[in-house]
Structure formats: structure tokens, C-alpha cells
Scaffold this motif. Sequence first.
Motif, PDB file in Angstrom:
ATOM      1  N   VAL A  46       0.830  -1.208   0.000  1.00 44.23           N
ATOM      2  CA  VAL A  46       0.000   0.000   0.000  1.00 44.23           C
ATOM      3  C   VAL A  46       0.865   1.258   0.000  1.00 44.23           C
ATOM      4  O   VAL A  46       0.594   2.225  -0.729  1.00 44.23           O
ATOM      5  CB  VAL A  46      -0.956  -0.012   1.201  1.00 44.23           C
ATOM      6  N   VAL A  47       1.938   1.281   0.792  1.00 44.92           N
ATOM      7  CA  VAL A  47       2.805   2.461   0.868  1.00 44.92           C
ATOM      8  C   VAL A  47       3.485   2.725  -0.480  1.00 44.92           C
ATOM      9  O   VAL A  47       3.513   3.851  -0.978  1.00 44.92           O
ATOM     10  CB  VAL A  47       3.849   2.283   1.985  1.00 44.92           C
ATOM     11  N   ASN A  48       4.037   1.673  -1.068  1.00 44.63           N
ATOM     12  CA  ASN A  48       4.695   1.844  -2.367  1.00 44.63           C
ATOM     13  C   ASN A  48       3.706   2.262  -3.448  1.00 44.63           C
ATOM     14  O   ASN A  48       4.010   3.087  -4.321  1.00 44.63           O
ATOM     15  CB  ASN A  48       5.396   0.546  -2.781  1.00 44.63           C
ATOM     16  N   TYR A  49       2.515   1.703  -3.387  1.00 44.27           N
ATOM     17  CA  TYR A  49       1.455   2.059  -4.330  1.00 44.27           C
ATOM     18  C   TYR A  49       1.113   3.547  -4.210  1.00 44.27           C
ATOM     19  O   TYR A  49       0.990   4.264  -5.221  1.00 44.27           O
ATOM     20  CB  TYR A  49       0.240   1.197  -4.053  1.00 44.27           C
ATOM     21  N   ALA A  50       0.968   4.031  -2.976  1.00 44.23           N
ATOM     22  CA  ALA A  50       0.619   5.440  -2.758  1.00 44.23           C
ATOM     23  C   ALA A  50       1.727   6.362  -3.259  1.00 44.23           C
ATOM     24  O   ALA A  50       1.449   7.412  -3.871  1.00 44.23           O
ATOM     25  CB  ALA A  50       0.352   5.684  -1.278  1.00 44.23           C
ATOM     26  N   LEU A  51       2.976   5.985  -3.024  1.00 42.53           N
ATOM     27  CA  LEU A  51       4.090   6.800  -3.494  1.00 42.53           C
ATOM     28  C   LEU A  51       4.130   6.847  -5.020  1.00 42.53           C
ATOM     29  O   LEU A  51       4.322   7.913  -5.633  1.00 42.53           O
ATOM     30  CB  LEU A  51       5.411   6.259  -2.945  1.00 42.53           C
ATOM     31  N   ALA A  52       3.948   5.693  -5.652  1.00 41.14           N
ATOM     32  CA  ALA A  52       3.967   5.644  -7.122  1.00 41.14           C
ATOM     33  C   ALA A  52       2.843   6.504  -7.702  1.00 41.14           C
ATOM     34  O   ALA A  52       3.049   7.266  -8.655  1.00 41.14           O
ATOM     35  CB  ALA A  52       3.846   4.203  -7.602  1.00 41.14           C
ATOM     36  N   GLY A  53       1.651   6.392  -7.130  1.00 40.97           N
ATOM     37  CA  GLY A  53       0.526   7.187  -7.629  1.00 40.97           C
ATOM     38  C   GLY A  53       0.738   8.679  -7.452  1.00 40.97           C
ATOM     39  O   GLY A  53       0.398   9.476  -8.328  1.00 40.97           O
ATOM     40  N   SER A  54       1.326   9.072  -6.317  1.00 43.59           N
ATOM     41  CA  SER A  54       1.572  10.495  -6.069  1.00 43.59           C
ATOM     42  C   SER A  54       2.599  11.060  -7.049  1.00 43.59           C
ATOM     43  O   SER A  54       2.440  12.171  -7.571  1.00 43.59           O
ATOM     44  CB  SER A  54       2.055  10.702  -4.628  1.00 43.59           C
ATOM     45  N   ILE A  55       3.652  10.285  -7.312  1.00 44.54           N
ATOM     46  CA  ILE A  55       4.714  10.788  -8.195  1.00 44.54           C
ATOM     47  C   ILE A  55       4.206  10.973  -9.615  1.00 44.54           C
ATOM     48  O   ILE A  55       4.548  11.958 -10.286  1.00 44.54           O
ATOM     49  CB  ILE A  55       5.917   9.819  -8.175  1.00 44.54           C
ATOM     50  N   ILE A  56       3.372  10.060 -10.108  1.00 42.56           N
ATOM     51  CA  ILE A  56       2.918  10.153 -11.495  1.00 42.56           C
ATOM     52  C   ILE A  56       1.774  11.150 -11.662  1.00 42.56           C
ATOM     53  O   ILE A  56       1.617  11.765 -12.718  1.00 42.56           O
ATOM     54  CB  ILE A  56       2.485   8.761 -12.021  1.00 42.56           C
ATOM     55  N   ALA A  57       0.978  11.372 -10.615  1.00 42.73           N
ATOM     56  CA  ALA A  57      -0.224  12.191 -10.766  1.00 42.73           C
ATOM     57  C   ALA A  57      -0.035  13.656 -10.369  1.00 42.73           C
ATOM     58  O   ALA A  57      -0.598  14.548 -11.004  1.00 42.73           O
ATOM     59  CB  ALA A  57      -1.373  11.598  -9.949  1.00 42.73           C
ATOM     60  N   LEU A  58       0.746  13.925  -9.319  1.00 51.15           N
ATOM     61  CA  LEU A  58       0.757  15.277  -8.753  1.00 51.15           C
ATOM     62  C   LEU A  58       1.555  16.321  -9.541  1.00 51.15           C
ATOM     63  O   LEU A  58       1.110  17.474  -9.624  1.00 51.15           O
ATOM     64  CB  LEU A  58       1.275  15.223  -7.309  1.00 51.15           C
ATOM     65  N   PRO A  59       2.731  16.012 -10.101  1.00 53.04           N
ATOM     66  CA  PRO A  59       3.481  17.070 -10.805  1.00 53.04           C
ATOM     67  C   PRO A  59       2.666  17.705 -11.927  1.00 53.04           C
ATOM     68  O   PRO A  59       1.727  17.090 -12.461  1.00 53.04           O
ATOM     69  CB  PRO A  59       4.713  16.325 -11.361  1.00 53.04           C
ATOM     70  N   GLY A  60       3.033  18.956 -12.271  1.00 53.02           N
ATOM     71  CA  GLY A  60       2.282  19.699 -13.275  1.00 53.02           C
ATOM     72  C   GLY A  60       2.196  18.980 -14.603  1.00 53.02           C
ATOM     73  O   GLY A  60       3.134  18.325 -15.049  1.00 53.02           O
ATOM     74  N   TRP A  61       1.043  19.105 -15.260  1.00 51.35           N
ATOM     75  CA  TRP A  61       0.815  18.486 -16.562  1.00 51.35           C
ATOM     76  C   TRP A  61       0.933  19.572 -17.627  1.00 51.35           C
ATOM     77  O   TRP A  61      -0.001  20.332 -17.856  1.00 51.35           O
ATOM     78  CB  TRP A  61      -0.567  17.850 -16.603  1.00 51.35           C
ATOM     79  N   ASP A  62       2.092  19.639 -18.272  1.00 45.65           N
ATOM     80  CA  ASP A  62       2.285  20.632 -19.335  1.00 45.65           C
ATOM     81  C   ASP A  62       2.370  19.982 -20.707  1.00 45.65           C
ATOM     82  O   ASP A  62       2.659  20.631 -21.702  1.00 45.65           O
ATOM     83  CB  ASP A  62       3.560  21.446 -19.077  1.00 45.65           C
ATOM     84  N   GLY A  63       2.132  18.664 -20.762  1.00 43.29           N
ATOM     85  CA  GLY A  63       2.159  17.984 -22.038  1.00 43.29           C
ATOM     86  C   GLY A  63       3.530  17.522 -22.473  1.00 43.29           C
ATOM     87  O   GLY A  63       3.650  16.839 -23.483  1.00 43.29           O
ATOM     88  N   SER A  64       4.579  17.892 -21.735  1.00 39.94           N
ATOM     89  CA  SER A  64       5.931  17.481 -22.111  1.00 39.94           C
ATOM     90  C   SER A  64       6.217  16.086 -21.567  1.00 39.94           C
ATOM     91  O   SER A  64       5.492  15.556 -20.724  1.00 39.94           O
ATOM     92  CB  SER A  64       6.960  18.481 -21.584  1.00 39.94           C
ATOM     93  N   GLN A  65       7.309  15.483 -22.050  1.00 41.93           N
ATOM     94  CA  GLN A  65       7.683  14.148 -21.605  1.00 41.93           C
ATOM     95  C   GLN A  65       8.104  14.177 -20.131  1.00 41.93           C
ATOM     96  O   GLN A  65       8.861  15.044 -19.706  1.00 41.93           O
ATOM     97  CB  GLN A  65       8.819  13.607 -22.471  1.00 41.93           C
ATOM     98  N   PHE A  66       7.603  13.219 -19.358  1.00 42.84           N
ATOM     99  CA  PHE A  66       7.904  13.154 -17.935  1.00 42.84           C
ATOM    100  C   PHE A  66       9.392  12.855 -17.752  1.00 42.84           C
ATOM    101  O   PHE A  66       9.958  12.030 -18.476  1.00 42.84           O
ATOM    102  CB  PHE A  66       7.057  12.062 -17.288  1.00 42.84           C
ATOM    103  N   PRO A  67      10.069  13.517 -16.795  1.00 45.84           N
ATOM    104  CA  PRO A  67      11.507  13.262 -16.590  1.00 45.84           C
ATOM    105  C   PRO A  67      11.793  11.792 -16.316  1.00 45.84           C
ATOM    106  O   PRO A  67      10.957  11.059 -15.777  1.00 45.84           O
ATOM    107  CB  PRO A  67      11.845  14.149 -15.392  1.00 45.84           C
ATOM    108  N   LEU A  68      13.000  11.388 -16.674  1.00 42.08           N
ATOM    109  CA  LEU A  68      13.366   9.980 -16.580  1.00 42.08           C
ATOM    110  C   LEU A  68      13.395   9.477 -15.137  1.00 42.08           C
ATOM    111  O   LEU A  68      12.884   8.376 -14.839  1.00 42.08           O
ATOM    112  CB  LEU A  68      14.733   9.772 -17.236  1.00 42.08           C
ATOM    113  N   LEU A  69      13.999  10.246 -14.215  1.00 43.48           N
ATOM    114  CA  LEU A  69      14.157   9.766 -12.839  1.00 43.48           C
ATOM    115  C   LEU A  69      12.815   9.487 -12.164  1.00 43.48           C
ATOM    116  O   LEU A  69      12.603   8.383 -11.623  1.00 43.48           O
ATOM    117  CB  LEU A  69      14.982  10.763 -12.027  1.00 43.48           C
TER     118      LEU A  69
END
Length: 341
Positions: A46-69
Motif C-alpha cells: 500500500v505504501v509503495n502504491y501510494a508513493l507511485a501514484g503520487s509521483i505520477i499524478a501530482l506534478p504539473g501536466w504541461d504535455g511534455s515528456q515526464f523526466p526519466l528519474l
Amino acid sequence: MSGSTRAVFAHRYMRFILLAAFCAPFVATVGYLQDSIRPEQLAVSVVNYALAGSIIALPGWDGSQFPLLPTALTSVLFLVAAQQGYAATPVTLQAGQTPWFHLGFIALLFGLGMRRRPGWAFAVWLGVTVLSVSRWPVVNGVIMPIEAYHVVGIAVVLVTWMVERQYDFFMRRRQDTQRLLATARSRDEAEKGMRYASNRRVDEVRRLAGGLLEQIAKDSSEVTDYDVQQFRLTEAQLRDSIRGRSIATPYILELTRAARARGITVDILDERGSAPSPEVLEATTQQLSAILADARSGAVTVRALPPGDPTAVFIVHDSQDPDADPVAVEIADGTGAVSAF
């Protein structure tokens, strides 16, 4: 492509859709915790799932390619969440079952696709699929496919990849069309500029030589010496308007015509190609007017020097008198400051 155009592909409110999809499985985690054979591993999932979801969803959506790291970190965290979630869940023979994180799995694949990381989306799909298939039980020598949610996952990966390809193709076509339109407008403006310059030239010739040309065309009387002189003066004016275009104002052309009528040789040469500053043009007119007013013989040369030279206009009067020194005037570029020597 610029970020403004990509923003249409991945809207900035996409984060709320993904967060809602990632949060939905948490409702059922209580039941999974009760049935889990290893609650501590499910908690890690559950903890890893929550972290993964937060990282992919929360940063700004400007249409550019998501950073590699963050892309790699999200993928690894989710694979760990899937592995730990499966390790904490007992295998049953029930067909069509799904793990607790399956909705977040679909959301993650969609998010990676919309973040322009289809390769990583496929890698996550492949990893989770391997984990799922490795759990399928074997009954009487036959593998029992107890889970099928990853079929929806690969469909999401393919659809988002095709949508991105089509969107990029459309934007390239749009940019090509805009480039063609801009080129057409530039050519049209250039043609208009050429027509305008041509019309200006015709008007200038008409102003300088219209009367004499009409006289030649309609007057059948004998050409006098005075007429010949006027023709030559007009010819010299036309030559000045071509060879000294950037500084050959109507007033300067009249000054040089009057000087030539008194027997003074005048040459106007333009090496600049563009009109100087108003200060330079005003100083040129004043200095040339003063020099021609005092000149009684000899030659006067007015030269507009190339851009970048500290001297914009150089005027020289050689009276051709061995007892008199030539007069030279430099007019500084930009400021119009005068230096005589």
C-alpha cells in the motif's frame, strides 16, 4: 513542439482524474487486510502504491515528456507494490479475480502514456503480467488463468500510444501548414514591397524627367543647347537617385542640379544601402548645402559609407586649385556629429 501545444494532449486537470483512480482501491484494502496471509507485506504494498501514484499524478501536466528519474522511480515503486501485494494474497482457483491494486495499475499505465512514456508503461505492464501469470495454479497439468485484468492494461498502453502518435502527427501537419502560410505571407509581402519600390521609382522618374520626356515626345521644334543642358542635368539627377539612393533626397538632388548648372562636377555614391539616421541626413544636407554654395569650380563627392563604419557620410570638395587645399567633412554615424578638415 512547444509546451503550449502539448497542454492540449495532456490537460492540467489530468492529475485529479488519476488521483481519483488511484484512491479508489484504498476502499477495499480493509477487506484485503483481513484476508491477507502477510499483513505487513500488504502494508508495504500500500505504501509503495501510494508513493507511485503520487509521483505520477501530482506534478504539473504541461504535455511534455515526464523526466526519466521520476518515471523510473514510479515504475519500480509500483512493481514493488504489485510484488508485495501478491505475496500477501493467497492464491485461489476463482476465475476472473483481481488484485487490490488493479485499478491503480490501469491508472498508472494511462498516466505513463499521457506523460509520453509508453516504453515505461509497457515495461510496468510486462512486469505485473509476469507476476500475475506466475501465480496461476496448475490443475491436472493445465494452467488456470485466474486473472485477466492485464488484458485491459495492454489495451490502455496501445490506445494511449496510438493517440500520442496521431496527436504528434496532427501537430506536425499543423506546424507545416503554418510554416507554409508564413512563407506565403512573406513572399506576398516581398512582392508588395517590390511593387511599392517599383511604383516609387516610376514616380521619381516622372517627377524628375516627366516634363522633358513629354517635351521630347510632343514638341517637334529644334532642340536647343539649353534643352541639351537640361537633359544632361536631369540625366545626372536620375543617376544620383540610383547611385546615391540612401542620401539622395529631393532637396539634395536639387542642390546638385543647381551646382552642375554652374559647372561643378558632383558625384553621389551610396555604399550603405539603407537610410541613415535623421541626424546624419540633416547634417549631410546642411554640410553639402554649405559646400556647394561656396564652390565655384572643381568636383564634389558625397559618399555614404557601409554600415558599421563610424563615419556615415564623407563629403570632399576638390576645387582643383593648386593653391587651395581640398575640403573634407566626416559625419559620424548615428549622432550626425560633423568633423571638418
